[in-house]
Design a protein around this motif. Structure first.
Motif, PDB file in Angstrom:
ATOM      1  N   GLN A  12     -18.000  -1.557  -4.638  1.00 38.83           N
ATOM      2  CA  GLN A  12     -16.591  -1.618  -4.992  1.00 38.83           C
ATOM      3  C   GLN A  12     -16.826  -1.650  -6.654  1.00 38.83           C
ATOM      4  O   GLN A  12     -16.052  -0.859  -7.166  1.00 38.83           O
ATOM      5  CB  GLN A  12     -15.999  -3.093  -4.661  1.00 38.83           C
ATOM      6  CG  GLN A  12     -14.683  -3.208  -4.738  1.00 38.83           C
ATOM      7  CD  GLN A  12     -13.927  -2.204  -3.901  1.00 38.83           C
ATOM      8  OE1 GLN A  12     -13.953  -1.279  -3.856  1.00 38.83           O
ATOM      9  NE2 GLN A  12     -13.261  -3.021  -2.864  1.00 38.83           N
ATOM     10  N   THR A  62       0.722  -1.140  -0.072  1.00 44.93           N
ATOM     11  CA  THR A  62       0.191   0.055  -0.011  1.00 44.93           C
ATOM     12  C   THR A  62       1.102   1.291  -0.177  1.00 44.93           C
ATOM     13  O   THR A  62       0.485   2.364  -0.612  1.00 44.93           O
ATOM     14  CB  THR A  62      -0.790   0.243   1.195  1.00 44.93           C
ATOM     15  OG1 THR A  62      -1.878  -1.163   1.165  1.00 44.93           O
ATOM     16  CG2 THR A  62      -1.888   1.275   1.169  1.00 44.93           C
ATOM     17  N   GLU A 105      -3.101  -7.452  -3.900  1.00 41.00           N
ATOM     18  CA  GLU A 105      -4.195  -8.806  -3.685  1.00 41.00           C
ATOM     19  C   GLU A 105      -3.646  -9.470  -2.620  1.00 41.00           C
ATOM     20  O   GLU A 105      -2.409  -9.782  -2.486  1.00 41.00           O
ATOM     21  CB  GLU A 105      -4.356  -9.571  -5.102  1.00 41.00           C
ATOM     22  CG  GLU A 105      -5.400 -10.501  -4.770  1.00 41.00           C
ATOM     23  CD  GLU A 105      -6.743 -10.159  -4.212  1.00 41.00           C
ATOM     24  OE1 GLU A 105      -7.178 -10.997  -3.278  1.00 41.00           O
ATOM     25  OE2 GLU A 105      -7.531  -8.980  -4.432  1.00 41.00           O
ATOM     26  N   GLN A 106      -4.507 -10.122  -1.824  1.00 38.59           N
ATOM     27  CA  GLN A 106      -4.196 -10.825  -0.602  1.00 38.59           C
ATOM     28  C   GLN A 106      -4.104 -12.240  -0.892  1.00 38.59           C
ATOM     29  O   GLN A 106      -3.654 -13.270  -0.213  1.00 38.59           O
ATOM     30  CB  GLN A 106      -5.036 -10.724   0.567  1.00 38.59           C
ATOM     31  CG  GLN A 106      -6.647 -10.658   0.441  1.00 38.59           C
ATOM     32  CD  GLN A 106      -7.366 -10.447   1.618  1.00 38.59           C
ATOM     33  OE1 GLN A 106      -6.927 -10.879   2.610  1.00 38.59           O
ATOM     34  NE2 GLN A 106      -8.588  -9.629   1.305  1.00 38.59           N
ATOM     35  N   GLU A 122      -8.890   0.259  -0.185  1.00 36.54           N
ATOM     36  CA  GLU A 122      -9.435  -0.679   0.499  1.00 36.54           C
ATOM     37  C   GLU A 122     -10.354   0.168   1.293  1.00 36.54           C
ATOM     38  O   GLU A 122     -10.141   1.108   1.846  1.00 36.54           O
ATOM     39  CB  GLU A 122      -8.676  -1.547   1.468  1.00 36.54           C
ATOM     40  CG  GLU A 122      -9.348  -2.428   2.354  1.00 36.54           C
ATOM     41  CD  GLU A 122      -8.495  -3.139   3.284  1.00 36.54           C
ATOM     42  OE1 GLU A 122      -9.102  -3.478   4.561  1.00 36.54           O
ATOM     43  OE2 GLU A 122      -7.218  -3.168   3.216  1.00 36.54           O
ATOM     44  N   ASP A 151      -6.143  -1.266  -4.427  1.00 33.77           N
ATOM     45  CA  ASP A 151      -5.533  -2.013  -3.204  1.00 33.77           C
ATOM     46  C   ASP A 151      -6.920  -2.926  -2.562  1.00 33.77           C
ATOM     47  O   ASP A 151      -7.852  -2.484  -2.005  1.00 33.77           O
ATOM     48  CB  ASP A 151      -5.392  -0.803  -2.202  1.00 33.77           C
ATOM     49  CG  ASP A 151      -4.641  -1.243  -0.921  1.00 33.77           C
ATOM     50  OD1 ASP A 151      -4.063  -2.361  -0.846  1.00 33.77           O
ATOM     51  OD2 ASP A 151      -4.279  -0.655   0.008  1.00 33.77           O
ATOM     52  N   GLU A 152      -6.437  -4.148  -2.338  1.00 30.45           N
ATOM     53  CA  GLU A 152      -7.373  -5.457  -1.677  1.00 30.45           C
ATOM     54  C   GLU A 152      -8.624  -5.014  -2.119  1.00 30.45           C
ATOM     55  O   GLU A 152      -9.754  -4.923  -1.190  1.00 30.45           O
ATOM     56  CB  GLU A 152      -7.146  -4.937  -0.186  1.00 30.45           C
ATOM     57  CG  GLU A 152      -5.681  -4.831   0.523  1.00 30.45           C
ATOM     58  CD  GLU A 152      -5.241  -6.497   0.504  1.00 30.45           C
ATOM     59  OE1 GLU A 152      -5.745  -7.229  -0.110  1.00 30.45           O
ATOM     60  OE2 GLU A 152      -4.079  -6.722   1.140  1.00 30.45           O
ATOM     61  N   LEU A 153      -9.085  -5.205  -3.494  1.00 29.62           N
ATOM     62  CA  LEU A 153     -10.482  -5.424  -3.782  1.00 29.62           C
ATOM     63  C   LEU A 153     -11.267  -6.581  -3.286  1.00 29.62           C
ATOM     64  O   LEU A 153     -12.465  -6.369  -3.315  1.00 29.62           O
ATOM     65  CB  LEU A 153     -10.447  -5.156  -5.327  1.00 29.62           C
ATOM     66  CG  LEU A 153      -9.981  -4.072  -6.268  1.00 29.62           C
ATOM     67  CD1 LEU A 153     -10.048  -4.313  -7.699  1.00 29.62           C
ATOM     68  CD2 LEU A 153     -10.672  -2.818  -5.514  1.00 29.62           C
ATOM     69  N   PHE A 202     -11.418  -7.724  -0.587  1.00 27.68           N
ATOM     70  CA  PHE A 202     -11.324  -7.862   1.108  1.00 27.68           C
ATOM     71  C   PHE A 202     -12.994  -7.811   1.311  1.00 27.68           C
ATOM     72  O   PHE A 202     -13.753  -6.931   0.904  1.00 27.68           O
ATOM     73  CB  PHE A 202     -10.639  -6.680   1.670  1.00 27.68           C
ATOM     74  CG  PHE A 202     -10.820  -6.698   3.143  1.00 27.68           C
ATOM     75  CD1 PHE A 202     -10.006  -7.559   3.757  1.00 27.68           C
ATOM     76  CD2 PHE A 202     -11.652  -5.878   3.717  1.00 27.68           C
ATOM     77  CE1 PHE A 202      -9.973  -7.813   5.447  1.00 27.68           C
ATOM     78  CE2 PHE A 202     -11.680  -5.874   5.179  1.00 27.68           C
ATOM     79  CZ  PHE A 202     -10.949  -6.810   6.099  1.00 27.68           C
ATOM     80  N   ARG A 213     -13.948   0.808   0.099  1.00 26.11           N
ATOM     81  CA  ARG A 213     -15.161   1.228  -0.629  1.00 26.11           C
ATOM     82  C   ARG A 213     -15.267   2.761  -0.663  1.00 26.11           C
ATOM     83  O   ARG A 213     -15.892   3.415   0.108  1.00 26.11           O
ATOM     84  CB  ARG A 213     -16.581   0.767   0.093  1.00 26.11           C
ATOM     85  CG  ARG A 213     -16.389  -0.552   0.511  1.00 26.11           C
ATOM     86  CD  ARG A 213     -16.573  -1.546  -0.375  1.00 26.11           C
ATOM     87  NE  ARG A 213     -16.613  -2.965   0.411  1.00 26.11           N
ATOM     88  CZ  ARG A 213     -15.709  -3.669   0.316  1.00 26.11           C
ATOM     89  NH1 ARG A 213     -14.763  -3.703   0.002  1.00 26.11           N
ATOM     90  NH2 ARG A 213     -16.198  -4.835   0.721  1.00 26.11           N
TER      91      ARG A 213
END
Length: 243
Positions: free
Chosen positions: A142, A53, A193-194, A94, A160-162, A164, A96
């Motif tokens: 999102q 990030t 992405e995680q 991250e 970033d981290e869509l 989640f 919304r």
């Protein structure tokens, strides 16, 4: 620690060289080099605190760079974040990024995005135009955030981290839309992405960050085959997405 490089023949959209950035006197990212071709999607993996990030925030201008350069289509990028967002960079963080009291249609208007273009990318929003954004589901919010960022046709899109907190079926819709839109409009996309499964699905290439540096780079087609190695060395344990 060596970096394995996957080469690309695409025209460079985003070119980050020798980037160092952080908070206070301690750098979180150090000496980072990242290139994303026009129309290419690059997924960024790494455990919490690896600098993913921080990298996006420095590229977008929300965090001051200690060293390094950021170029888009061969031209150096500097200046206030709002100027970058207006002309060259789209950013979805991250959490919304919508105006909850405004309707979906009003959110698009504020973002200077036409409804027709937004609905071509995310047709699920068609029946939600008159609904307040705060009443949309997490996935719909999102979609709205992405539509506002993408449909202005930035040269670079930072995500970033869509995935989640979203259901797998919604993630599939989001990532399919992103990949097709990037290819159609020649947008360079960097997505944090995680989950390895979604990174492999959306990206052309994957980079793994470790302690503020790029530790590994590979085509997305090789990601799941090297899953165990990547989890053990760089992600601090197995991917728990269930995919």
């Amino acid at each position: 620690m060596t970096t394995e490089t996957a080469h690309t023949s695409r025209t460079t959209g985003l070119d980050v060289r020798d980037l160092s950035a952080g908070y206070g006197s301690a750098p979180v990212v150090s000496g980072l080099n990242l290139r994303v071709g026009a129309g290419e999607v690059v997924a960024m993996l790494g455990r919490n605190g690896a600098g993913k990030t921080t990298t996006l925030m420095a590229i977008g201008g929300f965090l001051k760079r200690a060293t390094g350069t950021v170029a888009i289509d061969g031209a150096a990028v500097d200046g206030a974040p709002h100027r970058r967002m207006r002309r060259q960079v789209g950013l979805v963080l991250e959490g919304r990024s919508v105006f909850p009291a405004l309707t979906t249609a009003q959110n698009l208007k504020v973002g200077r995005v036409g409804q027709a273009e937004a609905l071509r990318v995310f047709p699920d929003l068609g029946g939600r135009l008159n609904v307040r954004a705060g009443s949309l589901s997490g996935g719909e919010q999102q979609m709205l955030s992405l539509a506002r960022a993408m449909c202005r046709l930035p040269r670079v899109l930072l995500l970033d981290e869509l995935s989640f907190g979203l259901a797998p079926v919604m993630c599939d819709r989001l990532f399919s839309g992103i990949r097709q839109f990037a290819a159609d409009h020649g947008i360079a996309v960097a997505v944090v992405e995680q989950h390895l499964h979604y990174a492999a699905m959306v990206a052309d290439r994957v980079v793994v960050m470790h302690q503020g540096r790029l530790a590994l780079e590979l085509p997305s087609s090789e990601l799941l085959g090297r899953r165990g190695e990547i989890e053990q060395l760089y992600l601090g344990g197995p991917d728990l997405s269930g995919a």
